[in-house]
Design a protein around this motif. Structure first.
Motif, PDB file in Angstrom:
ATOM      1  N   SER A   2       1.002  -1.352  -0.081  1.00 47.38           N
ATOM      2  CA  SER A   2       0.022   0.047  -0.004  1.00 47.38           C
ATOM      3  C   SER A   2       0.952   1.354  -0.110  1.00 47.38           C
ATOM      4  O   SER A   2       1.947   1.252   0.453  1.00 47.38           O
ATOM      5  CB  SER A   2      -0.809   0.020   1.289  1.00 47.38           C
ATOM      6  OG  SER A   2      -0.166   0.046   2.389  1.00 47.38           O
ATOM      7  N   ALA A   3       0.215   2.209  -0.656  1.00 52.05           N
ATOM      8  CA  ALA A   3       1.049   3.569  -0.773  1.00 52.05           C
ATOM      9  C   ALA A   3       0.052   4.388   0.088  1.00 52.05           C
ATOM     10  O   ALA A   3      -1.180   4.621   0.051  1.00 52.05           O
ATOM     11  CB  ALA A   3       1.046   4.067  -2.123  1.00 52.05           C
ATOM     12  N   SER A   4       0.834   5.420   0.607  1.00 52.79           N
ATOM     13  CA  SER A   4       0.072   6.483   1.438  1.00 52.79           C
ATOM     14  C   SER A   4       0.665   7.787   1.224  1.00 52.79           C
ATOM     15  O   SER A   4       1.858   8.019   1.096  1.00 52.79           O
ATOM     16  CB  SER A   4      -0.134   5.889   2.901  1.00 52.79           C
ATOM     17  OG  SER A   4       1.259   6.079   3.409  1.00 52.79           O
ATOM     18  N   TRP A  12       2.834  -5.469   3.420  1.00 53.67           N
ATOM     19  CA  TRP A  12       2.141  -6.416   4.387  1.00 53.67           C
ATOM     20  C   TRP A  12       2.356  -7.799   4.138  1.00 53.67           C
ATOM     21  O   TRP A  12       2.313  -8.346   3.273  1.00 53.67           O
ATOM     22  CB  TRP A  12       0.745  -5.908   4.303  1.00 53.67           C
ATOM     23  CG  TRP A  12       0.539  -4.541   4.418  1.00 53.67           C
ATOM     24  CD1 TRP A  12       0.466  -3.433   3.481  1.00 53.67           C
ATOM     25  CD2 TRP A  12       0.479  -3.678   5.682  1.00 53.67           C
ATOM     26  NE1 TRP A  12       0.137  -2.215   4.030  1.00 53.67           N
ATOM     27  CE2 TRP A  12       0.318  -2.472   5.316  1.00 53.67           C
ATOM     28  CE3 TRP A  12       0.603  -4.151   7.039  1.00 53.67           C
ATOM     29  CZ2 TRP A  12       0.051  -1.278   6.410  1.00 53.67           C
ATOM     30  CZ3 TRP A  12       0.561  -3.040   8.064  1.00 53.67           C
ATOM     31  CH2 TRP A  12       0.211  -1.836   7.624  1.00 53.67           C
ATOM     32  N   ASP A  13       2.494  -8.649   5.297  1.00 60.53           N
ATOM     33  CA  ASP A  13       2.687 -10.075   5.398  1.00 60.53           C
ATOM     34  C   ASP A  13       1.039 -10.522   5.623  1.00 60.53           C
ATOM     35  O   ASP A  13       0.330 -10.371   6.615  1.00 60.53           O
ATOM     36  CB  ASP A  13       3.270 -10.517   6.730  1.00 60.53           C
ATOM     37  CG  ASP A  13       3.380 -11.892   6.602  1.00 60.53           C
ATOM     38  OD1 ASP A  13       2.670 -12.790   6.214  1.00 60.53           O
ATOM     39  OD2 ASP A  13       4.284 -12.159   7.391  1.00 60.53           O
ATOM     40  N   ILE A  14       0.703 -11.056   4.340  1.00 60.17           N
ATOM     41  CA  ILE A  14      -0.814 -11.423   4.069  1.00 60.17           C
ATOM     42  C   ILE A  14      -1.251 -12.329   5.301  1.00 60.17           C
ATOM     43  O   ILE A  14      -2.345 -12.660   5.589  1.00 60.17           O
ATOM     44  CB  ILE A  14      -1.129 -11.729   2.842  1.00 60.17           C
ATOM     45  CG1 ILE A  14      -0.571 -12.872   2.170  1.00 60.17           C
ATOM     46  CG2 ILE A  14      -1.169 -10.625   2.099  1.00 60.17           C
ATOM     47  CD1 ILE A  14      -1.235 -13.421   0.937  1.00 60.17           C
ATOM     48  N   LYS A  15      -0.151 -13.197   5.754  1.00 62.25           N
ATOM     49  CA  LYS A  15      -0.454 -14.519   6.777  1.00 62.25           C
ATOM     50  C   LYS A  15      -0.810 -13.751   7.959  1.00 62.25           C
ATOM     51  O   LYS A  15      -1.809 -14.314   8.746  1.00 62.25           O
ATOM     52  CB  LYS A  15       0.532 -15.354   6.756  1.00 62.25           C
ATOM     53  CG  LYS A  15       0.731 -16.191   5.557  1.00 62.25           C
ATOM     54  CD  LYS A  15       1.906 -17.120   5.604  1.00 62.25           C
ATOM     55  CE  LYS A  15       2.029 -17.998   4.291  1.00 62.25           C
ATOM     56  NZ  LYS A  15       3.046 -18.693   4.421  1.00 62.25           N
ATOM     57  N   ALA A  20       5.490  -5.872   7.000  1.00 59.50           N
ATOM     58  CA  ALA A  20       6.736  -6.491   6.822  1.00 59.50           C
ATOM     59  C   ALA A  20       7.976  -5.747   6.403  1.00 59.50           C
ATOM     60  O   ALA A  20       9.086  -5.920   6.899  1.00 59.50           O
ATOM     61  CB  ALA A  20       6.648  -7.447   5.475  1.00 59.50           C
ATOM     62  N   GLN A  21       7.671  -4.607   5.850  1.00 60.29           N
ATOM     63  CA  GLN A  21       8.624  -3.750   5.469  1.00 60.29           C
ATOM     64  C   GLN A  21       8.161  -2.331   5.057  1.00 60.29           C
ATOM     65  O   GLN A  21       6.880  -2.198   4.386  1.00 60.29           O
ATOM     66  CB  GLN A  21       9.547  -4.149   4.296  1.00 60.29           C
ATOM     67  CG  GLN A  21      10.756  -3.237   4.122  1.00 60.29           C
ATOM     68  CD  GLN A  21      11.960  -4.079   3.225  1.00 60.29           C
ATOM     69  OE1 GLN A  21      11.786  -5.079   2.703  1.00 60.29           O
ATOM     70  NE2 GLN A  21      13.091  -3.151   3.066  1.00 60.29           N
ATOM     71  N   ASN A  65      15.894  -9.427  -2.657  1.00 58.81           N
ATOM     72  CA  ASN A  65      16.717 -10.115  -2.710  1.00 58.81           C
ATOM     73  C   ASN A  65      16.512 -11.688  -2.619  1.00 58.81           C
ATOM     74  O   ASN A  65      17.321 -12.605  -2.630  1.00 58.81           O
ATOM     75  CB  ASN A  65      17.918  -9.717  -1.667  1.00 58.81           C
ATOM     76  CG  ASN A  65      17.537  -9.902  -0.080  1.00 58.81           C
ATOM     77  OD1 ASN A  65      16.365 -10.155   0.118  1.00 58.81           O
ATOM     78  ND2 ASN A  65      18.249  -9.947   0.540  1.00 58.81           N
ATOM     79  N   LYS A  66      15.281 -11.888  -1.865  1.00 51.99           N
ATOM     80  CA  LYS A  66      14.752 -13.165  -1.812  1.00 51.99           C
ATOM     81  C   LYS A  66      13.214 -13.080  -1.917  1.00 51.99           C
ATOM     82  O   LYS A  66      12.791 -12.045  -2.317  1.00 51.99           O
ATOM     83  CB  LYS A  66      15.003 -13.976  -0.462  1.00 51.99           C
ATOM     84  CG  LYS A  66      14.717 -13.146   0.573  1.00 51.99           C
ATOM     85  CD  LYS A  66      14.848 -14.098   1.844  1.00 51.99           C
ATOM     86  CE  LYS A  66      14.615 -13.152   3.230  1.00 51.99           C
ATOM     87  NZ  LYS A  66      14.502 -14.285   4.213  1.00 51.99           N
ATOM     88  N   ASP A  67      12.416 -13.985  -1.505  1.00 49.51           N
ATOM     89  CA  ASP A  67      10.984 -14.001  -1.369  1.00 49.51           C
ATOM     90  C   ASP A  67      10.410 -13.045  -0.783  1.00 49.51           C
ATOM     91  O   ASP A  67      11.136 -12.525   0.232  1.00 49.51           O
ATOM     92  CB  ASP A  67      10.221 -15.199  -1.114  1.00 49.51           C
ATOM     93  CG  ASP A  67       8.921 -15.059  -1.043  1.00 49.51           C
ATOM     94  OD1 ASP A  67       8.315 -14.624  -2.061  1.00 49.51           O
ATOM     95  OD2 ASP A  67       8.188 -15.702  -0.294  1.00 49.51           O
ATOM     96  N   GLY A  68       9.588 -11.911  -1.607  1.00 53.54           N
ATOM     97  CA  GLY A  68       9.294 -10.569  -1.137  1.00 53.54           C
ATOM     98  C   GLY A  68       9.063 -10.533   0.236  1.00 53.54           C
ATOM     99  O   GLY A  68       9.799  -9.392   1.127  1.00 53.54           O
ATOM    100  N   ILE A  69       8.249 -11.215   1.028  1.00 54.51           N
ATOM    101  CA  ILE A  69       8.156 -10.969   2.406  1.00 54.51           C
ATOM    102  C   ILE A  69       9.165 -11.248   3.388  1.00 54.51           C
ATOM    103  O   ILE A  69      10.040 -12.279   3.511  1.00 54.51           O
ATOM    104  CB  ILE A  69       6.984 -11.849   2.945  1.00 54.51           C
ATOM    105  CG1 ILE A  69       5.626 -11.416   2.255  1.00 54.51           C
ATOM    106  CG2 ILE A  69       6.774 -11.930   4.562  1.00 54.51           C
ATOM    107  CD1 ILE A  69       5.087 -10.208   2.414  1.00 54.51           C
TER     108      ILE A  69
END
Length: 104
Positions: A2-4, A12-15, A20-21, A65-69
């Motif tokens: 999301s952008a704000s 966001w971590d959907i789980k 997340a960052q 650098n790896k899976d996004g989350i």
């Protein structure tokens, strides 16, 4: 993602639903986030617009650098796309093309 208007793009971590960052905007160049979309799990496309509506809007490609989350995101490419205020963009399903709407 999301952008704000607080000049951040959040991943966001959907789980867990937790942040997340945070990708900070390039405030030194007077840009803030307008939109963001994933093109893959390791690539994020953002639209950055000039504060006050003066200057070029940019499409910025971020790579993880790896899976996004939980990965570390860094800028891969910056492209000036509009001399004025870009309002939104569309990304094709294959991530190869970007459509842009702008006020100019």
């Amino acid at each position: 993602a999301s952008a704000s208007k607080d000049q951040g793009c959040r991943i966001w971590d959907i789980k867990t639903g937790k942040l997340a960052q945070l990708l900070p905007a390039d405030t030194a160049s007077g840009l803030t986030y307008r939109r963001c979309k994933f093109s893959s799990s390791t690539e994020l496309i953002t639209l950055q617009i000039p504060n006050g509506g003066r200057g070029s809007s940019n499409i910025v490609v971020w790579k993880a650098n790896k899976d996004g989350i939980g990965g570390v995101w860094s800028v891969s490419q910056v492209v000036a796309v509009s001399k004025g205020m870009a309002t939104s963009f569309y990304l094709t399903k294959d991530g190869k093309y970007v459509g842009l709407a702008a006020a100019d």
